[in-house]
Motif scaffolding. Sequence first.
Motif, PDB file in Angstrom:
ATOM      1  N   LYS A 110      12.073 -23.099  -2.566  1.00 26.32           N
ATOM      2  CA  LYS A 110      11.085 -22.049  -2.319  1.00 26.32           C
ATOM      3  C   LYS A 110       9.750 -22.364  -2.987  1.00 26.32           C
ATOM      4  O   LYS A 110       8.699 -21.976  -2.487  1.00 26.32           O
ATOM      5  CB  LYS A 110      11.594 -20.702  -2.842  1.00 26.32           C
ATOM      6  CG  LYS A 110      12.748 -20.141  -2.061  1.00 26.32           C
ATOM      7  CD  LYS A 110      13.210 -18.830  -2.686  1.00 26.32           C
ATOM      8  CE  LYS A 110      14.369 -18.237  -1.929  1.00 26.32           C
ATOM      9  NZ  LYS A 110      14.847 -16.985  -2.551  1.00 26.32           N
ATOM     10  N   THR A 111       9.796 -23.075  -4.082  1.00 24.38           N
ATOM     11  CA  THR A 111       8.577 -23.394  -4.832  1.00 24.38           C
ATOM     12  C   THR A 111       7.748 -24.497  -4.178  1.00 24.38           C
ATOM     13  O   THR A 111       6.598 -24.706  -4.562  1.00 24.38           O
ATOM     14  CB  THR A 111       8.928 -23.826  -6.271  1.00 24.38           C
ATOM     15  OG1 THR A 111       9.842 -24.936  -6.202  1.00 24.38           O
ATOM     16  CG2 THR A 111       9.554 -22.680  -7.044  1.00 24.38           C
ATOM     17  N   ASN A 112       8.308 -25.203  -3.190  1.00 23.55           N
ATOM     18  CA  ASN A 112       7.598 -26.289  -2.512  1.00 23.55           C
ATOM     19  C   ASN A 112       6.752 -25.686  -1.383  1.00 23.55           C
ATOM     20  O   ASN A 112       7.072 -25.787  -0.200  1.00 23.55           O
ATOM     21  CB  ASN A 112       8.587 -27.327  -1.986  1.00 23.55           C
ATOM     22  CG  ASN A 112       7.916 -28.593  -1.498  1.00 23.55           C
ATOM     23  OD1 ASN A 112       6.715 -28.628  -1.277  1.00 23.55           O
ATOM     24  ND2 ASN A 112       8.722 -29.629  -1.312  1.00 23.55           N
ATOM     25  N   LYS A 113       5.657 -25.061  -1.764  1.00 23.70           N
ATOM     26  CA  LYS A 113       4.815 -24.301  -0.827  1.00 23.70           C
ATOM     27  C   LYS A 113       4.238 -25.176   0.291  1.00 23.70           C
ATOM     28  O   LYS A 113       4.150 -24.733   1.432  1.00 23.70           O
ATOM     29  CB  LYS A 113       3.680 -23.591  -1.574  1.00 23.70           C
ATOM     30  CG  LYS A 113       4.167 -22.586  -2.610  1.00 23.70           C
ATOM     31  CD  LYS A 113       4.917 -21.452  -1.972  1.00 23.70           C
ATOM     32  CE  LYS A 113       5.334 -20.422  -3.014  1.00 23.70           C
ATOM     33  NZ  LYS A 113       6.396 -19.559  -2.547  1.00 23.70           N
ATOM     34  N   ASN A 114       3.827 -26.418  -0.030  1.00 29.08           N
ATOM     35  CA  ASN A 114       3.285 -27.298   1.008  1.00 29.08           C
ATOM     36  C   ASN A 114       4.313 -27.539   2.107  1.00 29.08           C
ATOM     37  O   ASN A 114       3.987 -27.494   3.293  1.00 29.08           O
ATOM     38  CB  ASN A 114       2.832 -28.634   0.421  1.00 29.08           C
ATOM     39  CG  ASN A 114       1.548 -28.530  -0.358  1.00 29.08           C
ATOM     40  OD1 ASN A 114       0.822 -27.551  -0.251  1.00 29.08           O
ATOM     41  ND2 ASN A 114       1.269 -29.538  -1.164  1.00 29.08           N
ATOM     42  N   ALA A 115       5.547 -27.800   1.720  1.00 25.47           N
ATOM     43  CA  ALA A 115       6.601 -28.051   2.704  1.00 25.47           C
ATOM     44  C   ALA A 115       6.921 -26.785   3.494  1.00 25.47           C
ATOM     45  O   ALA A 115       7.057 -26.830   4.723  1.00 25.47           O
ATOM     46  CB  ALA A 115       7.853 -28.584   2.012  1.00 25.47           C
ATOM     47  N   VAL A 116       7.010 -25.651   2.812  1.00 30.21           N
ATOM     48  CA  VAL A 116       7.291 -24.380   3.500  1.00 30.21           C
ATOM     49  C   VAL A 116       6.209 -24.108   4.540  1.00 30.21           C
ATOM     50  O   VAL A 116       6.506 -23.741   5.687  1.00 30.21           O
ATOM     51  CB  VAL A 116       7.403 -23.214   2.491  1.00 30.21           C
ATOM     52  CG1 VAL A 116       7.461 -21.869   3.204  1.00 30.21           C
ATOM     53  CG2 VAL A 116       8.637 -23.400   1.598  1.00 30.21           C
ATOM     54  N   ASN A 117       4.956 -24.321   4.171  1.00 34.84           N
ATOM     55  CA  ASN A 117       3.853 -24.115   5.116  1.00 34.84           C
ATOM     56  C   ASN A 117       3.965 -25.062   6.316  1.00 34.84           C
ATOM     57  O   ASN A 117       3.713 -24.659   7.457  1.00 34.84           O
ATOM     58  CB  ASN A 117       2.507 -24.298   4.428  1.00 34.84           C
ATOM     59  CG  ASN A 117       2.202 -23.183   3.457  1.00 34.84           C
ATOM     60  OD1 ASN A 117       2.734 -22.081   3.559  1.00 34.84           O
ATOM     61  ND2 ASN A 117       1.348 -23.458   2.487  1.00 34.84           N
ATOM     62  N   LYS A 128      18.294 -18.627   6.532  1.00 35.23           N
ATOM     63  CA  LYS A 128      18.838 -17.897   5.384  1.00 35.23           C
ATOM     64  C   LYS A 128      18.151 -18.411   4.128  1.00 35.23           C
ATOM     65  O   LYS A 128      17.366 -19.360   4.169  1.00 35.23           O
ATOM     66  CB  LYS A 128      20.353 -18.057   5.281  1.00 35.23           C
ATOM     67  CG  LYS A 128      20.826 -19.473   5.006  1.00 35.23           C
ATOM     68  CD  LYS A 128      22.335 -19.562   4.922  1.00 35.23           C
ATOM     69  CE  LYS A 128      22.760 -20.999   4.621  1.00 35.23           C
ATOM     70  NZ  LYS A 128      24.193 -21.125   4.454  1.00 35.23           N
ATOM     71  N   GLU A 129      18.464 -17.786   3.021  1.00 30.16           N
ATOM     72  CA  GLU A 129      17.930 -18.251   1.749  1.00 30.16           C
ATOM     73  C   GLU A 129      18.925 -17.944   0.651  1.00 30.16           C
ATOM     74  O   GLU A 129      19.798 -17.094   0.795  1.00 30.16           O
ATOM     75  CB  GLU A 129      16.570 -17.632   1.446  1.00 30.16           C
ATOM     76  CG  GLU A 129      16.544 -16.129   1.303  1.00 30.16           C
ATOM     77  CD  GLU A 129      15.125 -15.619   1.066  1.00 30.16           C
ATOM     78  OE1 GLU A 129      14.670 -15.680  -0.089  1.00 30.16           O
ATOM     79  OE2 GLU A 129      14.502 -15.153   2.028  1.00 30.16           O
ATOM     80  N   ASP A 130      18.810 -18.690  -0.432  1.00 29.74           N
ATOM     81  CA  ASP A 130      19.585 -18.396  -1.625  1.00 29.74           C
ATOM     82  C   ASP A 130      18.597 -18.263  -2.779  1.00 29.74           C
ATOM     83  O   ASP A 130      17.391 -18.114  -2.550  1.00 29.74           O
ATOM     84  CB  ASP A 130      20.689 -19.440  -1.874  1.00 29.74           C
ATOM     85  CG  ASP A 130      20.171 -20.848  -2.126  1.00 29.74           C
ATOM     86  OD1 ASP A 130      18.994 -21.015  -2.513  1.00 29.74           O
ATOM     87  OD2 ASP A 130      20.955 -21.803  -1.949  1.00 29.74           O
ATOM     88  N   GLU A 131      19.087 -18.327  -3.981  1.00 27.97           N
ATOM     89  CA  GLU A 131      18.238 -18.101  -5.152  1.00 27.97           C
ATOM     90  C   GLU A 131      17.030 -19.033  -5.211  1.00 27.97           C
ATOM     91  O   GLU A 131      15.926 -18.630  -5.545  1.00 27.97           O
ATOM     92  CB  GLU A 131      19.088 -18.264  -6.418  1.00 27.97           C
ATOM     93  CG  GLU A 131      18.416 -17.773  -7.665  1.00 27.97           C
ATOM     94  CD  GLU A 131      19.363 -17.835  -8.855  1.00 27.97           C
ATOM     95  OE1 GLU A 131      19.025 -18.518  -9.827  1.00 27.97           O
ATOM     96  OE2 GLU A 131      20.440 -17.200  -8.786  1.00 27.97           O
ATOM     97  N   SER A 132      17.222 -20.303  -4.851  1.00 27.01           N
ATOM     98  CA  SER A 132      16.131 -21.268  -5.004  1.00 27.01           C
ATOM     99  C   SER A 132      15.699 -21.961  -3.718  1.00 27.01           C
ATOM    100  O   SER A 132      14.677 -22.642  -3.702  1.00 27.01           O
ATOM    101  CB  SER A 132      16.514 -22.326  -6.043  1.00 27.01           C
ATOM    102  OG  SER A 132      17.720 -22.956  -5.676  1.00 27.01           O
ATOM    103  N   ASN A 133      16.441 -21.801  -2.626  1.00 25.56           N
ATOM    104  CA  ASN A 133      16.169 -22.551  -1.393  1.00 25.56           C
ATOM    105  C   ASN A 133      15.952 -21.657  -0.184  1.00 25.56           C
ATOM    106  O   ASN A 133      16.516 -20.569  -0.092  1.00 25.56           O
ATOM    107  CB  ASN A 133      17.344 -23.480  -1.061  1.00 25.56           C
ATOM    108  CG  ASN A 133      17.594 -24.487  -2.138  1.00 25.56           C
ATOM    109  OD1 ASN A 133      16.796 -25.388  -2.340  1.00 25.56           O
ATOM    110  ND2 ASN A 133      18.699 -24.342  -2.848  1.00 25.56           N
TER     111      ASN A 133
END
Length: 140
Positions: A110-117, A128-133
């Motif tokens: 989730k912290t990898n904002k460039n990749a998420v964008n 789906k999502e979990d605590e960190s992904n």
Amino acid sequence: MRFLKITNQYDLQILSKFIDSLKEEKDTFKYFEKRKIEIVHNHELTYLMFEKKKEILAYGHIEKENNNYWLGILVPIKHQSKGNGLLMMNKLIEESKKLKIPKITLSVYKTNKNAVNLYNKMGFSILKEDESNLFFEKII
């Protein structure tokens, strides 16, 4: 810009040297942390993307696990935010279509904002999502 499909031992050595050269990138790309480099022989697709000076701009793969096709991508920090991730993603999707792969799945911190964008821009949907992904998918 050129793509190298990893198909033989020589290509594998190039990939291995590239993976060994990574530093900060290993914080967000942990694929080879618990896998031997030879795992790429089991991938549906594995590519390196080079610039004219032969510097590697991106790595990408599609790996089948059970009924899922997992996409993995890495762009070295100094080559991020320059369209290289987009080019590699387009290559992987284009080649996946040729193989009649129906859907691609991926996970990202989730912290990898460039990749998420990038994944949002490419039309991937959060599955789906979990605590960190976050887990994304795209029907192709």
